[in-house]
Design a protein around this motif. Structure first.
Motif, mmCIF file in Angstrom:
data_model
loop_
_atom_site.group_PDB
_atom_site.id
_atom_site.type_symbol
_atom_site.label_atom_id
_atom_site.label_comp_id
_atom_site.label_asym_id
_atom_site.label_seq_id
_atom_site.Cartn_x
_atom_site.Cartn_y
_atom_site.Cartn_z
ATOM 1 N N CYS A 107 0.859 -1.314 0.212
ATOM 2 C CA CYS A 107 -0.086 0.088 -0.026
ATOM 3 C C CYS A 107 0.861 1.205 0.061
ATOM 4 C CB CYS A 107 -0.816 0.106 1.229
ATOM 5 S SG CYS A 107 -2.284 -1.303 1.276
ATOM 6 N N ARG A 108 2.113 0.980 0.370
ATOM 7 C CA ARG A 108 3.094 2.416 0.292
ATOM 8 C C ARG A 108 3.965 2.116 -0.951
ATOM 9 N NH1 ARG A 108 3.186 0.122 5.756
ATOM 10 N NH2 ARG A 108 5.316 -0.569 5.313
ATOM 11 N N ASP A 109 3.581 1.101 -1.979
ATOM 12 C CA ASP A 109 4.624 1.270 -3.156
ATOM 13 C C ASP A 109 4.570 2.383 -3.902
ATOM 14 O OD1 ASP A 109 5.693 -1.151 -4.783
ATOM 15 O OD2 ASP A 109 5.204 0.418 -6.094
ATOM 16 N N GLU A 110 5.740 2.788 -4.426
ATOM 17 C CA GLU A 110 5.827 4.088 -5.314
ATOM 18 C C GLU A 110 4.910 4.020 -6.576
ATOM 19 O OE1 GLU A 110 9.651 2.840 -8.251
ATOM 20 O OE2 GLU A 110 10.056 3.979 -6.372
ATOM 21 N N GLU A 111 4.539 2.959 -6.837
ATOM 22 C CA GLU A 111 3.534 2.875 -8.214
ATOM 23 C C GLU A 111 2.065 2.832 -7.844
ATOM 24 O OE1 GLU A 111 2.158 2.508 -11.791
ATOM 25 O OE2 GLU A 111 4.331 2.912 -11.606
ATOM 26 N N PRO A 112 1.448 3.609 -8.343
ATOM 27 C CA PRO A 112 -0.098 3.772 -7.824
ATOM 28 C C PRO A 112 -0.798 2.758 -8.083
ATOM 29 C CG PRO A 112 0.831 5.744 -9.122
ATOM 30 C CD PRO A 112 1.765 4.852 -9.081
ATOM 31 N N GLU A 113 -0.610 1.817 -9.186
ATOM 32 C CA GLU A 113 -1.272 0.901 -9.611
ATOM 33 C C GLU A 113 -0.991 -0.352 -8.606
ATOM 34 O OE1 GLU A 113 -4.389 -1.714 -11.262
ATOM 35 O OE2 GLU A 113 -3.893 0.708 -11.363
ATOM 36 N N VAL A 114 0.136 -0.485 -8.202
ATOM 37 C CA VAL A 114 0.704 -1.362 -6.797
ATOM 38 C C VAL A 114 -0.339 -1.170 -5.846
ATOM 39 C CG1 VAL A 114 2.322 -2.378 -5.871
ATOM 40 C CG2 VAL A 114 2.743 -2.065 -8.105
ATOM 41 N N ARG A 115 -0.154 0.123 -5.406
ATOM 42 C CA ARG A 115 -0.941 0.362 -4.100
ATOM 43 C C ARG A 115 -2.253 0.038 -4.219
ATOM 44 N NH1 ARG A 115 2.310 5.355 -5.030
ATOM 45 N NH2 ARG A 115 0.049 6.599 -5.161
ATOM 46 N N ARG A 116 -2.986 0.651 -5.459
ATOM 47 C CA ARG A 116 -4.295 0.258 -5.488
ATOM 48 C C ARG A 116 -4.829 -1.298 -5.521
ATOM 49 N NH1 ARG A 116 -8.263 -1.373 -8.609
ATOM 50 N NH2 ARG A 116 -6.801 -2.288 -10.107
ATOM 51 N N THR A 117 -3.958 -1.874 -5.955
ATOM 52 C CA THR A 117 -4.164 -3.572 -5.995
ATOM 53 C C THR A 117 -4.069 -4.227 -4.506
ATOM 54 O OG1 THR A 117 -3.243 -3.705 -8.241
ATOM 55 C CG2 THR A 117 -3.473 -5.713 -6.885
ATOM 56 N N ALA A 118 -2.822 -3.567 -3.855
ATOM 57 C CA ALA A 118 -2.538 -3.899 -2.356
ATOM 58 C C ALA A 118 -3.701 -3.349 -1.472
ATOM 59 C CB ALA A 118 -1.437 -3.471 -1.982
ATOM 60 N N VAL A 119 -4.292 -2.430 -1.742
ATOM 61 C CA VAL A 119 -5.474 -1.599 -0.759
ATOM 62 C C VAL A 119 -6.612 -2.654 -1.167
ATOM 63 C CG1 VAL A 119 -7.092 0.004 -0.903
ATOM 64 C CG2 VAL A 119 -4.603 0.485 -0.712
ATOM 65 N N GLY A 120 -6.827 -3.080 -2.614
ATOM 66 C CA GLY A 120 -8.085 -4.028 -2.758
ATOM 67 C C GLY A 120 -7.715 -5.370 -2.060
ATOM 68 N N ALA A 121 -6.480 -5.904 -2.051
ATOM 69 C CA ALA A 121 -6.133 -7.083 -1.474
ATOM 70 C C ALA A 121 -6.535 -7.134 0.103
ATOM 71 C CB ALA A 121 -4.791 -7.391 -1.914
ATOM 72 N N LEU A 122 -6.603 -6.031 0.543
ATOM 73 C CA LEU A 122 -6.865 -6.101 2.165
ATOM 74 C C LEU A 122 -8.406 -6.097 2.558
ATOM 75 C CD1 LEU A 122 -4.463 -3.087 3.140
ATOM 76 C CD2 LEU A 122 -4.233 -5.358 3.718
ATOM 77 N N ALA A 123 -9.201 -6.587 1.511
ATOM 78 C CA ALA A 123 -10.511 -6.541 1.927
ATOM 79 C C ALA A 123 -10.684 -7.863 2.686
ATOM 80 C CB ALA A 123 -11.238 -6.808 0.442
ATOM 81 N N PHE A 124 -10.115 -8.851 2.719
ATOM 82 C CA PHE A 124 -10.576 -9.998 3.375
ATOM 83 C C PHE A 124 -10.047 -9.839 5.020
ATOM 84 C CE2 PHE A 124 -5.993 -10.583 3.011
ATOM 85 C CZ PHE A 124 -5.482 -11.183 4.244
ATOM 86 N N SER A 125 -9.222 -8.857 5.029
ATOM 87 C CA SER A 125 -8.777 -8.879 6.628
ATOM 88 C C SER A 125 -9.496 -7.949 7.501
ATOM 89 C CB SER A 125 -7.403 -8.502 6.631
ATOM 90 O OG SER A 125 -6.850 -8.229 8.108
#
Length: 317
Positions: free
Chosen positions: A174-192
């Motif tokens: 979620c702190r990656d320098e690339e926005p699309e990586v951050r967006r994907t990581a944020v979405g991946a946190l939905a389960f927790s």
């Protein structure tokens, strides 16, 4: 047209001979005919075409293998993934993403550290859908890849496993320098539902990229955020309407009564999607304070908005 299964081995033998024909067009058609059989016995023959000297034949083989599943299919596609022709390699990556057999992950796992970024990306893309627990280590390692496209797929591999032990890596994403990586990581946190995941999501509401804020607003609709709802309410002032839509929708799902006035402000927006979502959210919250705002939109020019307004009014009573 429905293709009838081959009746005897001679049919396959005939197509096998055509795979050795000097004319690449004949070999390409043979690959197509083999795929049309939908018979697993065709896989070894199509796999042979993956190494054909003609890029057109190799491309057809990579596409054809997308109709099959299993370890042998994945192994052949992993060879095609490393093809020097970019079209063949991309077709192989697309076909790998269609594989469903978890046992087929093995040849892909071996390619997550390949020298070529496109090969690493394709292998990780294929692994994502298989949800193999032993792919987590490969995915976490690949989240540090120098190529953003590889990191995006790596986050997908880790996120699809929905494992709490992967949280530190996903939060770091979620702190990656690339926005699309951050967006994907944020979405991946939905389960927790952990406090650490919630903190990362709340922080993402302040991201400088609108797509990251939009994803965070959407995912937070699945969390019990309590007093932190004020941060989601503040997002209704976001300059991007796409972010506001997700914030309004989540506030409705969470039934945040304190947000009625801010949500109602979106009923005056020119974007019909905003008015529609705002009406629906006010219906979810069902606070009588929303009645005056909703009654103004009973004759809205957009039929979807009118429908949601009528529903919301019925919910409030």
């Amino acid at each position: 047209m429905v293709f009838e299964p081959f009746e005897d081995e001679s049919d396959f033998e005939d197509l096998a001979e055509k795979l050795d024909d000097p004319d690449p067009a004949v070999r390409r058609v043979a690959v197509m005919d083999l795929a049309d059989t939908a018979d697993l016995e065709a896989v070894p023959l199509i796999a042979k075409a993956v190494s054909d000297k003609s890029p057109e034949v190799r491309l057809q083989a990579a596409i054809a293998l997308g109709e099959f599943d299993g370890v042998d299919t994945a192994a052949a596609l992993c060879i095609a993934l490393q093809d020097e022709d970019s079209g063949v390699s991309q077709a192989a990556a697309d076909s790998l993403a269609e594989i469903k057999d978890p046992q087929a992950a093995d040849p892909m796992l071996a390619l997550t550290s390949h020298a070529s970024p496109k090969v690493r990306e394709g292998a990780l893309q294929g692994l994502k859908q298989l949800r193999r627990p032993d792919a987590m280590a490969n995915g976490i390692e690949a989240m540090n890849d120098p190529v953003p496209a590889v990191r995006i797929q790596a986050v997908g591999v880790v996120g699809y496993l929905k494992a709490e032990e992967a949280l530190p890596a996903l939060i770091a994403g979620c702190r990656d320098e690339e926005p699309e990586v951050r967006r994907t990581a944020v979405g991946a946190l939905a389960f927790s539902r952990s406090s650490h995941a919630l903190d990362a999501l709340l922080n993402a509401l302040g991201d400088d990229n609108w797509a990251v804020r939009e994803m965070a607003a959407e995912v937070l609709g699945k969390h019990d955020i309590g007093e932190q709802a004020t941060k989601l309410i503040a997002l209704i002032e976001d300059p991007f309407w796409q972010v506001r839509v997700k914030a309004v929708r989540s506030l409705g799902k969470l039934k945040v009564a304190e947000a009625v006035e801010q949500i109602a402000s979106q009923l005056d927006e020119a974007v019909s999607n905003l008015r529609k979502e705002a009406a629906a959210a006010l219906g979810e919250i069902a606070d009588p304070a929303a009645l005056p705002y909703l009654e103004k939109l009973v004759d809205d020019p957009d039929p979807d908005v009118r429908k949601n307004v009528r529903w919301a009014l019925a919910q409030i009573g």
